[in-house]
Motif scaffolding. Structure first.
Motif, short mmCIF file in Angstrom:
data_model
loop_
_atom_site.label_atom_id
_atom_site.label_comp_id
_atom_site.label_asym_id
_atom_site.label_seq_id
_atom_site.Cartn_x
_atom_site.Cartn_y
_atom_site.Cartn_z
N ASP A 8 0.83 -1.21 0.00
CA ASP A 8 0.00 0.00 0.00
C ASP A 8 0.86 1.26 0.00
O ASP A 8 0.49 2.28 -0.59
CB ASP A 8 -0.98 0.00 1.18
N PHE A 9 2.04 1.19 0.63
CA PHE A 9 2.98 2.32 0.59
C PHE A 9 3.54 2.48 -0.82
O PHE A 9 3.62 3.61 -1.35
CB PHE A 9 4.10 2.06 1.60
N LEU A 10 3.93 1.39 -1.44
CA LEU A 10 4.44 1.44 -2.81
C LEU A 10 3.38 1.95 -3.78
O LEU A 10 3.70 2.66 -4.74
CB LEU A 10 4.92 0.06 -3.24
N ALA A 11 2.14 1.59 -3.52
CA ALA A 11 1.06 2.04 -4.41
C ALA A 11 0.96 3.57 -4.41
O ALA A 11 0.73 4.19 -5.46
CB ALA A 11 -0.26 1.42 -3.97
N VAL A 12 1.13 4.16 -3.27
CA VAL A 12 1.12 5.63 -3.18
C VAL A 12 2.27 6.22 -4.00
O VAL A 12 2.11 7.21 -4.72
CB VAL A 12 1.21 6.08 -1.71
N LEU A 13 3.45 5.59 -3.90
CA LEU A 13 4.62 6.10 -4.61
C LEU A 13 4.52 5.93 -6.13
O LEU A 13 5.22 6.63 -6.87
CB LEU A 13 5.88 5.38 -4.11
N HIS A 14 3.69 5.01 -6.56
CA HIS A 14 3.57 4.77 -8.00
C HIS A 14 2.37 5.48 -8.63
O HIS A 14 2.07 5.26 -9.82
CB HIS A 14 3.48 3.26 -8.27
N GLU A 15 1.73 6.34 -7.86
CA GLU A 15 0.63 7.11 -8.45
C GLU A 15 1.18 8.05 -9.53
O GLU A 15 2.24 8.65 -9.36
CB GLU A 15 -0.10 7.90 -7.37
N PRO A 16 0.48 8.20 -10.64
CA PRO A 16 0.98 9.03 -11.74
C PRO A 16 0.94 10.53 -11.39
O PRO A 16 0.21 10.95 -10.48
CB PRO A 16 0.02 8.72 -12.89
N ALA A 55 14.73 1.48 0.26
CA ALA A 55 14.31 2.66 -0.50
C ALA A 55 15.35 3.12 -1.50
O ALA A 55 15.01 3.67 -2.56
CB ALA A 55 13.97 3.81 0.46
N ALA A 56 16.63 2.92 -1.20
CA ALA A 56 17.70 3.49 -2.02
C ALA A 56 17.59 3.15 -3.50
O ALA A 56 17.66 4.05 -4.35
CB ALA A 56 19.06 3.06 -1.45
N PRO A 57 17.41 1.88 -3.88
CA PRO A 57 17.34 1.59 -5.33
C PRO A 57 16.09 2.11 -6.01
O PRO A 57 16.04 2.22 -7.24
CB PRO A 57 17.40 0.05 -5.38
N LEU A 58 15.07 2.46 -5.24
CA LEU A 58 13.83 2.93 -5.83
C LEU A 58 13.91 4.38 -6.30
O LEU A 58 13.12 4.79 -7.16
CB LEU A 58 12.68 2.80 -4.82
N LEU A 59 14.81 5.15 -5.73
CA LEU A 59 14.84 6.58 -6.02
C LEU A 59 15.00 6.86 -7.52
O LEU A 59 14.43 7.82 -8.04
CB LEU A 59 15.95 7.27 -5.23
N SER A 60 15.80 6.07 -8.18
CA SER A 60 16.03 6.31 -9.61
C SER A 60 14.95 5.69 -10.48
O SER A 60 14.89 5.96 -11.69
CB SER A 60 17.40 5.76 -10.02
N GLU A 61 14.09 4.85 -9.90
CA GLU A 61 13.07 4.16 -10.69
C GLU A 61 11.72 4.89 -10.66
O GLU A 61 10.96 4.82 -11.62
CB GLU A 61 12.88 2.74 -10.14
N LEU A 62 11.44 5.56 -9.56
CA LEU A 62 10.15 6.24 -9.41
C LEU A 62 10.09 7.52 -10.24
O LEU A 62 11.13 8.07 -10.64
CB LEU A 62 9.92 6.58 -7.94
N ALA A 90 22.26 7.56 -3.05
CA ALA A 90 21.17 7.49 -4.03
C ALA A 90 20.45 8.84 -4.15
O ALA A 90 20.06 9.25 -5.25
CB ALA A 90 20.18 6.40 -3.64
N THR A 91 20.29 9.53 -3.02
CA THR A 91 19.61 10.84 -3.04
C THR A 91 20.46 11.86 -3.76
O THR A 91 19.95 12.67 -4.56
CB THR A 91 19.31 11.30 -1.61
N LEU A 92 21.76 11.84 -3.51
CA LEU A 92 22.65 12.79 -4.18
C LEU A 92 22.70 12.51 -5.67
O LEU A 92 22.69 13.45 -6.49
CB LEU A 92 24.06 12.69 -3.57
N GLN A 93 22.74 11.25 -6.05
CA GLN A 93 22.73 10.90 -7.47
C GLN A 93 21.45 11.37 -8.15
O GLN A 93 21.48 11.88 -9.28
CB GLN A 93 22.90 9.40 -7.64
N ARG A 94 20.33 11.20 -7.46
CA ARG A 94 19.06 11.65 -8.04
C ARG A 94 19.05 13.16 -8.19
O ARG A 94 18.54 13.69 -9.20
CB ARG A 94 17.89 11.20 -7.15
N MET A 95 19.58 13.87 -7.23
CA MET A 95 19.68 15.33 -7.35
C MET A 95 20.52 15.71 -8.55
O MET A 95 20.16 16.61 -9.33
CB MET A 95 20.27 15.92 -6.07
N SER A 96 21.64 15.03 -8.73
CA SER A 96 22.51 15.32 -9.86
C SER A 96 21.80 15.10 -11.18
O SER A 96 21.89 15.92 -12.11
CB SER A 96 23.77 14.44 -9.77
N GLN A 97 21.05 14.00 -11.27
CA GLN A 97 20.32 13.70 -12.50
C GLN A 97 19.26 14.76 -12.80
O GLN A 97 19.10 15.20 -13.94
CB GLN A 97 19.67 12.32 -12.38
#
Length: 363
Positions: A8-16, A55-62, A90-97
Motif C-alpha cells: 500500500d505504501f508502494l502504491a502511493v509512490l507509483h501514483e501518476p 528505499a535506495a534503489p527505488l529513487l532512480s526508478e520512481l 542514491a539521493t545525491l545521485q538523483r539530485m545530480s540527474q
C-alpha cells in the motif's frame, strides 16, 4: 520487518503525476494512512535502517516527484535516528540527474543595459543563455511543461533530506564536495530567474561549509600556534570569531600580548548569541609569509570566502593571526547563523605547535 516496502505504501509512490494538482504532493503524501502507518511501524520496530536500504534503489526508478517524496520520508527517518549514510548516495545521485535535466531551462536574468542592443554586436553570453532558457520553456507542450515543473518540485523536496543527512555525517559532506561538477551546477542553478527553486540555496550554502580536522593557526608575534578541529563553519568570518574565542581560553600558552576583548561563550552582553564581531588580529593567509618574514601584508584571508579557499602549507590549511595595531578595522555581522539544527559549528584544540613547527609553516 523484512526489507520489502509494504504494497500500500508502494502504491502511493507509483501514483501518476498528470495534473497540476499532483504537484502539491508533500502534505497529501504524509497525510495518507499507508504512509503514516508505515512510518510508525518503522520507528516502533526499529527498522529505520532496513527501510532506507530498501528505499535506495527505488529513487532512480520512481517518477522524480514520487522519488523526492520517498527521499523526504527517508529524511524523516534519519531525523528520528536512522543511519544518515544509507540513503545519501542514491539521493545525491538523483539530485545530480534532476539538475542536469533541468539545466537547459535555468538561467539568471542579465542586468539591463542602458543602450539598446545593436544588430552588428554579439549577444552577451548571459543574455543568450537567458533567451535560450526562456525559449526552451515556451517551446514545451503543456504535458511536458508539467513534468518539468514536477522535476523542479522534486529538486526542492530532495534538498530537505540531503540537508538532514549532510549535517549528521561529515563523510556525506565530503562526498558532496568530491562531486565538483554537481557542486558547480548547484552554485549555478540555485538562483535563477527562469525556473526558480525555493530550497536549493540551502544546499549551495551547505556546500560552502568547512569541515577541517586539522586546521593550522599561527601567531607569528609570539611564534606560537595550534592545530584545531574546525567543523561546520560558514566562512572565514565565522572562523575568525570562533578562533578568537579559543585564543582567549589559551592566552598564556599562546603568548598573546595584546589586550583581549571580553567575550562570554559567543554571547553578547545580554546573553544572546552574538551575530556581530570584529577582527582582533590581522587575519592573513600563509602566502603572507616567506622565509619567516612578512612579505605580503595584503594577503588577507577574505572574510566572506570559505575556509578551504585559504592557502595551504605542507598540505595543511593555514590561517595566520598577526598581532598588530597597523591593521584595517574589520567587523562583520550575520555570518554566524546556522543552516540546520545539526550543523553545530565549533573549533576545538587538537594540540599546540612547537616553535620549530611554527617556523616551518612560516618559511
Amino acid at each position: 520487518m523484512n526489507q520489502e516496502l509494504p504494497p500500500d505504501f508502494l502504491a502511493v509512490l507509483h501514483e501518476p503525476v498528470l495534473h497540476e494538482d499532483d504537484l502539491d504532493a508533500q502534505e497529501r503524501f504524509f497525510g495518507r494512512d499507508a504512509v503514516r502507518a508505515f512510518y510508525r511501524e518503522a520507528v516502533r520496530e526499529d527498522a529505520r535502517d532496513a527501510v532506507l536500504r530498501a528505499a535506495a534503489p527505488l529513487l532512480s526508478e520512481l517518477h522524480p516527484l514520487r522519488g523526492g517524496l520517498l527521499a523526504l520520508f527517508g529524511g524523516a527517518l534519519v531525523e528520528s535516528g536512522a543511519d544518515p549514510r544509507l540513503l545519501f548516495p542514491a539521493t545525491l545521485q538523483r539530485m545530480s540527474q534532476l539538475l542536469a535535466s533541468l539545466a537547459p531551462y535555468c538561467a539568471e536574468e542579465p542586468m539591463e543595459e542602458e543602450e539598446e542592443e545593436k544588430e552588428d554586436e554579439a549577444v552577451p553570453a548571459d543574455l543568450a543563455a537567458w533567451r535560450a532558457a526562456e525559449s526552451a520553456l515556451r517551446a514545451l507542450p503543456p504535458a511536458e511543461r508539467l513534468q518539468i515543473e514536477a522535476r523542479r518540485c522534486a529538486v526542492d523536496l530532495l534538498v530537505l533530506p540531503l540537508m538532514a543527512m549532510l549535517m549528521r555525517d561529515v563523510r556525506n559532506h565530503r562526498d558532496l564536495l568530491a562531486d565538483g561538477a554537481l557542486v558547480a551546477r548547484i552554485e549555478e542553478m540555485a538562483v535563477n530567474g527562469t525556473l526558480p527553486f525555493d530550497q536549493l540555496h540551502f544546499l549551495r550554502s551547505a556546500a560552502q561549509l568547512a569541515y577541517e580536522d586539522e586546521l593550522v593557526v599561527l601567531l607569528p608575534t609570539s611564534q606560537a600556534g595550534m592545530i584545531v578541529r574546525a567543523h561546520g563553519l560558514n566562512n572565514n568570518f565565522h572562523a575568525f570569531s570562533l578562533l578568537q574565542d579559543l585564543f582567549r581560553l589559551h592566552v598564556h600558552t599562546l603568548g598573546i600580548r595584546q589586550a583581549l576583548t571580553v567575550r562570554h561563550n559567543g554571547e553578547d552582553e545580554y546573553g544572546e548569541p552574538r551575530d556581530s564581531d570584529s577582527a582582533e588580529y590581522l587575519w592573513l593567509q600563509a602566502t603572507a609569509y616567506a622565509g619567516g618574514k612578512l612579505v605580503a601584508p595584503m594577503a588577507w584571508s577574505w572574510g566572506e570566502g570559505t575556509l578551504r579557499e585559504n592557502a595551504r602549507r605542507q598540505g595543511q590549511l593555514v590561517l595566520v593571526a598577526l598581532e598588530t595595531d597597523d591593521k584595517p578595522a574589520r567587523s562583520w555581522n550575520g555570518f554566524g547563523h546556522v543552516l540546520h539544527s545539526e550543523q553545530k559549528p565549533h573549533v576545538a584544540l587538537v594540540r599546540f605547535l612547537a616553535p620549530d613547527e611554527v617556523a616551518a609553516y612560516l618559511a
